[in-house]
Scaffold this motif. Structure first.
Motif, PDB file in Angstrom:
ATOM      1  N   UNK A  23      41.526  26.263  39.685  1.00  0.00           N
ATOM      2  CA  UNK A  23      41.970  27.316  40.400  1.00  0.00           C
ATOM      3  C   UNK A  23      43.177  27.291  41.182  1.00  0.00           C
ATOM      4  N   UNK A  24      43.739  28.639  41.297  1.00  0.00           N
ATOM      5  CA  UNK A  24      44.820  28.765  42.219  1.00  0.00           C
ATOM      6  C   UNK A  24      44.537  28.962  43.739  1.00  0.00           C
ATOM      7  N   UNK A  56      41.494  28.960  53.113  1.00  0.00           N
ATOM      8  CA  UNK A  56      42.034  29.028  51.660  1.00  0.00           C
ATOM      9  C   UNK A  56      41.247  29.782  50.951  1.00  0.00           C
ATOM     10  N   UNK A  57      41.858  30.669  50.095  1.00  0.00           N
ATOM     11  CA  UNK A  57      41.510  31.544  49.102  1.00  0.00           C
ATOM     12  C   UNK A  57      41.577  31.075  47.763  1.00  0.00           C
ATOM     13  N   UNK A  58      40.676  30.742  46.928  1.00  0.00           N
ATOM     14  CA  UNK A  58      40.951  30.402  45.663  1.00  0.00           C
ATOM     15  C   UNK A  58      40.458  31.624  44.407  1.00  0.00           C
ATOM     16  N   UNK A  59      41.390  31.458  43.596  1.00  0.00           N
ATOM     17  CA  UNK A  59      41.280  32.587  42.455  1.00  0.00           C
ATOM     18  C   UNK A  59      41.391  31.809  41.002  1.00  0.00           C
ATOM     19  N   UNK A  60      40.624  32.388  40.133  1.00  0.00           N
ATOM     20  CA  UNK A  60      40.179  31.907  39.173  1.00  0.00           C
ATOM     21  C   UNK A  60      41.575  32.114  37.957  1.00  0.00           C
ATOM     22  N   UNK A  61      41.758  31.205  37.009  1.00  0.00           N
ATOM     23  CA  UNK A  61      42.673  31.642  36.023  1.00  0.00           C
ATOM     24  C   UNK A  61      42.887  33.274  35.562  1.00  0.00           C
ATOM     25  N   UNK A  89      46.300  29.409  34.029  1.00  0.00           N
ATOM     26  CA  UNK A  89      45.354  28.416  33.365  1.00  0.00           C
ATOM     27  C   UNK A  89      45.733  26.944  33.667  1.00  0.00           C
ATOM     28  N   UNK A  90      44.727  25.980  33.617  1.00  0.00           N
ATOM     29  CA  UNK A  90      45.320  24.682  33.710  1.00  0.00           C
ATOM     30  C   UNK A  90      46.253  24.198  32.436  1.00  0.00           C
TER      31      UNK A  90
END
Length: 173
Positions: A23-24, A56-61, A89-90
């Motif tokens: 994630x970002x 910290x907020x995380x976002x999917x690709x 994306x990774x």
């Protein structure tokens, strides 16, 4: 700004042990009338509260989000900025920006409070016609960035443009 906030202004390393490595992650800080970082839109996948002022907020690709940063000192505003970013994306190439790890594809970057307000009004107008801002065509955000950088008003986003974008995306899948 003094004390512990000063090193963070440079976008140092995020706290360790963040979940979801693909994630970002965006570190948000809120110190009333000093440092105010927030997400204007975007579908968050995870939230980690670090302390009463930071999270910290995380976002999917492939999630698109708007990250707003504003900070001031005793003499006035020192930064006001909005970035509209697509989480990558990774392994995908990305651009870096402070407080966003690892980075993302920057679709729009605007500095200066009057222009930031114009972008926020543009987002409001998109949402007023019933479209989620994170579902807008990335090309439109690039258009807004380029028009504003040239000192021009961006064209409004319409339902017809949105339908065409959704059809193009569906045919590519």
């Amino acid at each position: 700004m003094t004390g512990t906030a000063a090193p963070r202004m440079r976008g140092g390393p995020l706290p360790s042990a963040l979940p979801h490595d693909s994630m970002t992650h965006v570190e948000l800080t809120w110190i009333e009338k000093k440092i105010e970082y927030w997400i204007r839109f975007g579908r968050e996948a995870h939230e980690q509260i670090l302390d009463r002022r930071r999270r910290v907020i995380s976002f999917r690709p492939n999630t698109v989000f708007a990250f707003v940063r504003w900070a001031a000192n005793d003499f006035g505003t020192i930064i006001s900025r909005i970035d509209i970013v697509r989480a990558v994306e990774p392994g995908e190439p990305y651009q870096t920006l402070p407080f966003v790890r690892p980075g993302g594809e920057i679709l729009l970057r605007i500095d200066g409070w009057p222009k930031v307000e114009d972008v926020l009004r543009h987002v409001d107008a998109i949402e007023a016609i019933g479209i989620e801002a994170d579902a807008v065509s990335p090309e439109h955000w690039r258009h807004v960035h380029n028009r504003m950088a040239a000192g021009h008003q961006p064209r409004p986003y319409t339902l017809d443009q949105h339908r065409a974008f959704l059809l193009r995306r569906r045919t590519r899948s």
